[in-house]
Design an enzyme around this catalytic site. Structure first.
Site, PDB file in Angstrom:
ATOM      1  N   CYS A  31      27.229  -3.726  44.544  1.00 62.88           N
ATOM      2  CA  CYS A  31      28.164  -4.105  45.618  1.00 62.88           C
ATOM      3  C   CYS A  31      27.582  -3.750  46.992  1.00 62.88           C
ATOM      4  CB  CYS A  31      29.489  -3.383  45.364  1.00 62.88           C
ATOM      5  SG  CYS A  31      30.647  -3.417  46.728  1.00 62.88           S
ATOM      6  N   CYS A  34      29.805  -1.638  49.195  1.00 65.51           N
ATOM      7  CA  CYS A  34      29.851  -0.266  48.659  1.00 65.51           C
ATOM      8  C   CYS A  34      28.658   0.542  49.164  1.00 65.51           C
ATOM      9  CB  CYS A  34      29.841  -0.278  47.132  1.00 65.51           C
ATOM     10  SG  CYS A  34      31.253  -1.101  46.382  1.00 65.51           S
TER      11      CYS A  34
END
Length: 101
Positions: A31, A34
């Site tokens: 991600c 993230c």
């Protein structure tokens, strides 16, 4: 304090039974957003001794992601006394994350 990686084995002792407020970061290695939030979360962990900062990899711990109803990552969750008090989805600047506390 350093970031603690959470799994279903240590969740109860590290999160639910914590006397300190918790900043929970739900994330995954693939991600991009993230990876943007990760260093901010690490920085908060290093600066705030009054707070426990933990990370949950949603790929490795799908049961915890389901338990919290995580539909999108990164998701940051604030917990106090074993209860969710605040939650935010997506990239947030450090100031906004600290304001959630």
């Amino acid at each position: 304090m350093s970031v603690i990686n959470i799994n279903k084995t240590n969740f109860q002792s590290e999160v639910i039974n914590s006397e300190k407020p918790i900043l929970l970061d739900f994330w995954a290695s693939w991600c991009g957003p993230c990876r943007m939030v990760g260093p901010i979360v690490d920085e908060i962990a290093a600066e705030r001794g009054d707070l426990k900062v933990v990370k949950v990899n949603v790929d490795e711990q799908p049961e915890l992601a389901i338990q919290f109803g995580i539909m999108s990552i990164p998701t940051l969750v604030i917990m106090k006394n074993g209860k969710v008090t605040n939650q935010a989805v997506g990239v947030r600047p450090k100031e906004q994350i600290l304001a959630m506390l």
